[in-house]
Every structure is written in structure tokens, then in C-alpha cells.
Design a protein around this motif. Sequence first.
Motif, short mmCIF file in Angstrom:
data_model
loop_
_atom_site.label_atom_id
_atom_site.label_comp_id
_atom_site.label_asym_id
_atom_site.label_seq_id
_atom_site.Cartn_x
_atom_site.Cartn_y
_atom_site.Cartn_z
N SER A 246 0.80 -1.23 0.00
CA SER A 246 0.00 0.00 0.00
C SER A 246 0.83 1.27 0.00
O SER A 246 0.34 2.32 -0.41
CB SER A 246 -0.92 0.02 1.24
N SER A 247 2.06 1.20 0.46
CA SER A 247 2.88 2.39 0.59
C SER A 247 3.86 2.47 -0.57
O SER A 247 4.57 1.50 -0.86
CB SER A 247 3.64 2.35 1.93
N PHE A 248 3.92 3.64 -1.23
CA PHE A 248 4.73 3.81 -2.44
C PHE A 248 5.63 5.02 -2.29
O PHE A 248 5.18 6.11 -1.92
CB PHE A 248 3.82 3.97 -3.66
N ASP A 249 6.93 4.84 -2.55
CA ASP A 249 7.88 5.94 -2.42
C ASP A 249 8.38 6.43 -3.78
O ASP A 249 9.34 7.20 -3.85
CB ASP A 249 9.07 5.53 -1.55
N GLY A 250 7.74 5.99 -4.85
CA GLY A 250 8.15 6.38 -6.18
C GLY A 250 8.84 5.26 -6.94
O GLY A 250 8.87 5.26 -8.17
N PHE A 351 -4.40 5.18 0.84
CA PHE A 351 -4.40 4.49 -0.44
C PHE A 351 -4.56 5.44 -1.63
O PHE A 351 -4.76 4.98 -2.76
CB PHE A 351 -5.50 3.44 -0.45
N VAL A 352 -4.45 6.73 -1.37
CA VAL A 352 -4.39 7.71 -2.47
C VAL A 352 -3.10 8.53 -2.39
O VAL A 352 -2.84 9.36 -3.27
CB VAL A 352 -5.61 8.66 -2.46
N LEU A 432 -2.02 5.56 -11.41
CA LEU A 432 -3.02 6.35 -12.13
C LEU A 432 -4.31 6.48 -11.32
O LEU A 432 -4.91 7.57 -11.26
CB LEU A 432 -3.30 5.70 -13.49
N MET A 433 -4.73 5.39 -10.68
CA MET A 433 -5.94 5.45 -9.85
C MET A 433 -5.76 6.46 -8.71
O MET A 433 -6.63 7.28 -8.43
CB MET A 433 -6.26 4.07 -9.28
N ARG A 434 -4.65 6.38 -8.04
CA ARG A 434 -4.41 7.29 -6.91
C ARG A 434 -4.31 8.74 -7.38
O ARG A 434 -4.74 9.65 -6.67
CB ARG A 434 -3.13 6.88 -6.17
N ALA A 435 -3.75 8.92 -8.56
CA ALA A 435 -3.66 10.29 -9.09
C ALA A 435 -5.05 10.86 -9.37
O ALA A 435 -5.22 12.09 -9.40
CB ALA A 435 -2.81 10.29 -10.35
N MET A 436 -6.05 10.00 -9.53
CA MET A 436 -7.43 10.45 -9.73
C MET A 436 -8.22 10.42 -8.42
O MET A 436 -9.45 10.42 -8.42
CB MET A 436 -8.12 9.57 -10.78
N ASP A 437 -7.49 10.35 -7.27
CA ASP A 437 -8.09 10.32 -5.93
C ASP A 437 -8.98 9.10 -5.73
O ASP A 437 -9.96 9.14 -4.96
CB ASP A 437 -8.89 11.60 -5.67
N ILE A 438 -8.64 8.00 -6.36
CA ILE A 438 -9.36 6.74 -6.16
C ILE A 438 -8.46 5.83 -5.32
O ILE A 438 -7.34 5.51 -5.73
CB ILE A 438 -9.67 6.06 -7.50
N ARG A 441 -4.60 -0.17 -4.25
CA ARG A 441 -3.40 -0.82 -3.70
C ARG A 441 -3.05 -2.03 -4.54
O ARG A 441 -3.84 -2.47 -5.39
CB ARG A 441 -3.64 -1.22 -2.24
N ILE A 442 -1.86 -2.58 -4.29
CA ILE A 442 -1.37 -3.74 -5.05
C ILE A 442 -1.46 -4.98 -4.17
O ILE A 442 -1.11 -4.95 -2.99
CB ILE A 442 0.07 -3.51 -5.52
N VAL A 443 -1.92 -6.08 -4.75
CA VAL A 443 -1.94 -7.37 -4.09
C VAL A 443 -1.01 -8.30 -4.86
O VAL A 443 -1.06 -8.36 -6.09
CB VAL A 443 -3.36 -7.97 -4.04
#
Length: 664
Positions: A246-250, A351-352, A432-438, A441-443
Motif C-alpha cells: 500500500s505504501s509507495f515511495d516512487g 491508499f491515495v 493512475l488510480m491514486r492520481a485520480m483520488d481513487i 493498492r497492489i496485491v
Amino acid sequence: MLTRLQSLPRDSRDTLFLLAVIAWVLLPQIGELPLWCSAMAAGMLLWRGRLAFKAQSLPGKWWLLGLLVIAVGATALTHKTLLGRDAGVTLIVILLALKTLELRAKRDAFVIFFLGFFTMLTNFFYSQSLLTAFSMLFGLLGLLTVVVNAHMPVGKPPLWEAAKTASWMALLGAPMMVILFLLFPRIAPLWGLPSDAMTGRSGLSGTMQVGTIAELALDSSVAMRVQFQGPTPAQRDLYFRGPVLSSFDGREWRPSFRSSFPSRYKLADNLTVQGEPVSYQVTLEPTSRPWLFVMEATNRSPALPGYETRMNSELQWLTDRPISDLVRYRVQSYPQFRHGPEKQEVGLQEFVDLPSAFNPRTLALAAEMRRDPRYVQGGTAALVEAALERLRTGGYVYTLQPGVYGANTADEFWFDRKQGFCEHIASSFVVLMRAMDIPARIVTGYQGGEANPVDGVWMVRQSDAHAWAEVWYAGKGWVRVDPTSAVSPERTGAFQRLVAEPGLVGQALRSFNPTLAAQLRATWEAVNNRWNQWVLNYTEGKQLDLLKNIGFESPSWEDLSYVLLGIIVLVSLGGASWAWWERVQHDPWLRLLSGARKRLAKAGISSNASTPPRQLALQVLRRRGKQGQALHDWLMQLEAQRYSRASASFAELKKQYHQLNWPG
């Protein structure tokens, strides 16, 4: 060369055979040992073989001391310790090879024998496969042959005689081995194999970077075997859930527990299931991680004896300790399920979240899609479908060789390369989803597999490692979205995979018979699965079930011990009774005389059952002269032992029987 080997003295021949057996025992460990250790052990064995072949003197103690210091120092530098499994095995291998360089007396030989037996057992620290077991069975017979040969009389008895005796000994010991396997109590922590942390692999990592899954995408080794109790579910439902990221640093995705988001806002699982469950049994290979892979989703704890299991808020099942051995567990999963909050909560903000200064073109694409009037009214569902449609029609390709990505992985995927495998696609989609405020997360886990045509067991391989997305919908919660299926429907919708090109052997088999290699692999995996089920997975629960089958209502460890002790006593009494009966029914003196007659008959000295030892002795003397004097004297002593008070003991005569130089 063969003539030279046959003409070698017994000591040299026996030493070369011992070195060959040691090499066979060490061979399976080459892949686990440090390179220097394998090279050093091989060098010492070859050195000792050359000394034996040329009958040269052994190195002095200063040579041995120097080699020992080098080995210990190299072990400490390699493993950072002299303790633990890997360091211990390294030292044992070196000490075994080193001991051969001071093989002078029988005492040294026995030390090597027992070191060899122990080294043979260390192979099972790394692999308990059927192939390893077969290999070590031959190693066991080789070591037993060496031990028997060391006890044989002077002269140059053929090795095949020692091998025949060793095989007979192993055969006699097999029933007791089976009894001990079935009934010896498996009580933790005494029962089991030591394992160093993180030496196994599951095909997945607790984090995900570009290339992590790619390194294992072409690994066809088995991750787990699944036996469904009914019809196999549809391919689209075969998602075996692992870590959720769930956590992304780039650049790197990590689990939520490693993020900086306040724990008080963490989301509950809110799992609800519906429809008919799917019952199945999983045989999981060692992973050295506390993860249980189950088909999405199950609300009941997998039945795994000896482990405590729990499900976290992200539907991942965990154990109280890493899986370091082959385990088997039963599960009921519901392909139809819902989980996560159905209303907006503060915890969804995690998650956004996206790191700043990464993927600017993807952020611009997201803003453009949010403004597009075609998607404004449709909400989350319309935006998700628009992203999937872009993947279907935008020229994107599923490949295992996408090249090295830079810092802005999502930008490169969406606009430049347009190719990748599941982790590139899933990561770019979630960004892309998070950039649209949706919230998304990755499973990670495994998807798909294939049925073994021999036994019908479902095989999930390391090449089935997969990453997909979960998107949050208001009123629904978390919903699985697999963007890889939009790029390559064959990856998840049919039984197809990208596979590596076969090697030379595989190409030869394919040219000879296109289906032969697949048939051989399926047969071997079916046999290996039986080995896993009936041998490696023979647990304490099965032991107690065995006692139930023979009449115990509620068996315990005490009952198991009593049964084992009773069988050992009965076997011991049976052996003693058989030895007593044989002694009564068959006179050992007559057996010894009969053996002498048979050996003399091979040399042309005929006799019958009534021929006394004295007459045989005279025939030997007439036929062989002075060369037969020792045999003549022995036959006369044999007669005297039977009919005279002052005579040699029978044990002494039996010992001399094996030492005599018999004619023929």
C-alpha cells in the motif's frame, strides 16, 4: 588405466573407493556451499587420490594445520560466524575432506566413516526431495560397503562381496527403519530440520520493485500443490493471495504496516462471503516467510497443525513463525466475497497518497481524465473502465523483457515503453488510480496454475507469481481489478504462460518427441507429490490417526511410546529366538566344515558330506604340497576342536577360516 587400477594394492584401492563415495555424498551440496569450500574439498580429495594411486606419503601435520586455519578463517569471513547451519555444514565438509589426508590407520578410517554418515544427513538440511533421498540411499550403501570392507580379512577380497553384505545389512534394517519412521514421536522442537532465516524463497517478496517478480517469472519450480475436493474453479477465480502493498515511495511498494500512516486509522477487513465454498488442500513448499497462500477469500483459519494462524485486515493469512518445512493445510474459500469499508473513511487516505516529484505525465493524464465529461457522471467505475480500455487499445504489450525502467516508472509505461509484465502494469495502474483520488493498492500472490495430467493435482509454480490491483468503490469496498488481463487476457483467462526457451536437453527431447518432456515432468512431479504427501508430510497428527486405526480410542504420546517400545521388544525377542533356533538346528562346526568343502571343491578337491577334515587335509597336502601346509594344519585343528579336549577355540578357527589363502 583399468589394468593399473586392478593391480593396485588393497590399501590404495580401498582408499580410492572411499574417496569416490565421499565425493558422491558431497556432490548434491555444491550449490549450497561457498565456491571456495567446494573447490577446496575437491582439491583435497583429488590430492589424496593422487597420493593413493602413486603410493606416495601423506602430507605432514603442518600442511594439515595450515589448511585447517585457512578453512576456519574462510568460513568465518563467508558466514560471519562459526555457528548455525550453513557455517556448520561448511566446516563439516572441509573437515571430512581434510581428514582423508591423514588416513593412515584403521582408527582414522572409522572417523572418516562416521563423518561421512553425518555429512550425508546434512544434505537433507537443504532438500528433502525424492531425488535427494535416492542419491543419499546410494551414498548410504557406499559407506556401508566401505565399513564392511574394512572388517574383511587380509588379502584382497573383491569389493562386490562387501557391497553384497552391505546391501543385505540395509535390507535387514529396513523394517526397523519403517517402524521408527511410523512411530517415533515427532515432538517439537526435537523433530525437524534446522533452517537459517531467509534461505528459502517463495517466488514473492515482502516489497515490490521493478524486476522483483521478473527474476522469478521463468522459474518453473513448484511453489505449491493444490488438490481441489470438487471441480476446479474457473481460471479467473484462481487468485492465491499473498502480501498486500500500500505504501509507495516512487520506486518501491511496501506493506501498509511499514508506512507512516497513523495506525488508529487503519481499516478493518469487514469480510463477508456468499455463495458456495470451494474446498481444497494446499501443499506449500518452504518459503522461510510466515505466509499462507489461500484462494481469495476465506473467513476460516486454514487447518495447519503445529502453527497458529491469523488473518490481517488486508485478508492475508499469516503464521506465528516462518514456513521452513513443507506444510499441508485445508482451506475453504468463497470466490464471491466483499471486504473493506463501504463508506468513505479517513483510513482510505493512505491508499491515495503518492510521492511528490514522480510521474508528472501520469498525474497530468489523471487530471485530464477527471475533467473528461464522459467520465464525470460515471464516477469510479467509469474511470477504472477508461484506464482498462486504454490498456486494451493503446498498443500495450505483456512481455518479460521490458528493459530497465528509470525513476518515473508509471510515466515510462503509460507513454514511452508501453510494455511490461504484471508488476509494471499493476504499479502503473494503481498510480493512475491514486492520481485520480481513487483509493487503490497492489496485491501480490499467485494466479492460475496447471493440472498435472498424471494425478490431477493442481500445480502452482514460481512462474505463476502475479501482482494485481484492488480499487475501492463506495458501497462495495475493495474490488479486485487485474489490469494485466486487459493487456494480455491469456495471462489470467486461459491456461497460457510466457515460458523460457528450453535448454539443449529440452530442445533435443522436443525434436525427438514434442510431448515427451512434458510427460516426463508430469510423471516425476506426480511421484514427487506422493513422496511429499506420504513421507515429508507424515506429521504427529497422522501418527495418532494410525493408533486410532489399530484400536486406540484417544491416543496420546504415551500410547505411541508404549507401542514403539513393545514392537522393539518383540523384534528383539524374535531375533534372539531365531539365533537360538539356528544354533540348535544347525551345528556351527558343520557349517564351517561345509564352507571349507565348497571352497576346496572350486579348486578341484572333491569330497562328500561324510568326508572328515583329516582326509580333506591329506588331499590338500598331496595336491598343493607346501603351499597347502597352512590349510592342512587348519583342517587338522578343526578336527581336533571337535574330538579333542586340548584344541583351539572355535572362534579362533572361524577367524582363521576367513584369513586363509584358499586355492582357486
